[in-house]
Design a protein around this motif. Sequence first.
Motif, PDB file in Angstrom:
ATOM      1  N   ALA A   1       0.808  -1.220   0.000  1.00  0.00           N
ATOM      2  CA  ALA A   1       0.000   0.000   0.000  1.00  0.00           C
ATOM      3  C   ALA A   1       0.836   1.262   0.000  1.00  0.00           C
ATOM      4  CB  ALA A   1      -0.923  -0.005   1.225  1.00  0.00           C
ATOM      5  N   LEU A   2       2.112   1.152   0.354  1.00  0.00           N
ATOM      6  CA  LEU A   2       2.975   2.330   0.374  1.00  0.00           C
ATOM      7  C   LEU A   2       3.319   2.762  -1.043  1.00  0.00           C
ATOM      8  CD1 LEU A   2       5.468   1.319   3.224  1.00  0.00           C
ATOM      9  CD2 LEU A   2       3.584   2.976   3.347  1.00  0.00           C
ATOM     10  N   PRO A   3       3.470   4.074  -1.251  1.00  0.00           N
ATOM     11  CA  PRO A   3       3.868   4.531  -2.606  1.00  0.00           C
ATOM     12  C   PRO A   3       5.266   4.022  -2.946  1.00  0.00           C
ATOM     13  CG  PRO A   3       3.602   6.396  -1.059  1.00  0.00           C
ATOM     14  CD  PRO A   3       3.282   5.128  -0.311  1.00  0.00           C
ATOM     15  N   ALA A   4       5.472   3.761  -4.202  1.00  0.00           N
ATOM     16  CA  ALA A   4       6.780   3.264  -4.674  1.00  0.00           C
ATOM     17  C   ALA A   4       7.839   4.330  -4.444  1.00  0.00           C
ATOM     18  CB  ALA A   4       6.706   2.907  -6.150  1.00  0.00           C
ATOM     19  N   GLN A   5       8.994   3.895  -4.005  1.00  0.00           N
ATOM     20  CA  GLN A   5      10.111   4.817  -3.748  1.00  0.00           C
ATOM     21  C   GLN A   5      10.898   5.007  -5.040  1.00  0.00           C
ATOM     22  OE1 GLN A   5      10.635   6.363  -0.789  1.00  0.00           O
ATOM     23  NE2 GLN A   5       8.723   5.404  -0.140  1.00  0.00           N
TER      24      GLN A   5
END
Length: 186
Positions: free
Chosen positions: A181-185
């Motif tokens: 769910a975290l945005p791609a780095q």
Amino acid sequence: MSSAFLAQASEFRPACPQPVLGYVGTFWDRQDIDLLRRIALERPHCRLLLVGPELNRRLSDSGLLGLGNVEWLGSLPNDQVPMQLKRMNLCLIPHLDTPFSRLMGPLKPFQYIASGKPVVSSAVEGLELAEDLIRIEKDPDRFLQAIDEELVSDSPEKFLARVAFARAQTWENRVERILAALPAQP
């Protein structure tokens, strides 16, 4: 989650002539005691099994505990809770709609689902992950109707789906969902 806390599913048990409806938790300001009383009065063919300590007098003063189809065990050690869940045909989450219940992240649904039992709940926060496996009703009339429907429609297939869902709720799977769910780095 601790395996001692989670109920181990036994085997599918269809509802008997006197099904056991159960609630496990601490009795205080978030439980809908009036709804529990209504369940006991309007479903006299059912037993209502209540497990957990009382932090105020709402449960004791309600008259609920004096009804013939109600059994209150009070506080039990966590390792004895799964045995009580095995006695139940259906698990209840009868919470009031309060600011506190809107901020909950309850473990109770996972404990109930791990037992393989059907669950009927008031509309509280924290059920989204298991909303396909829990019957959620806002209205007390619909809550009672949902109890009847879930007892009749339960099946070995639904039992196995609940158990499989609970087994998949590992910390590793939770971390994977969070990371996904975290945005791609960059």
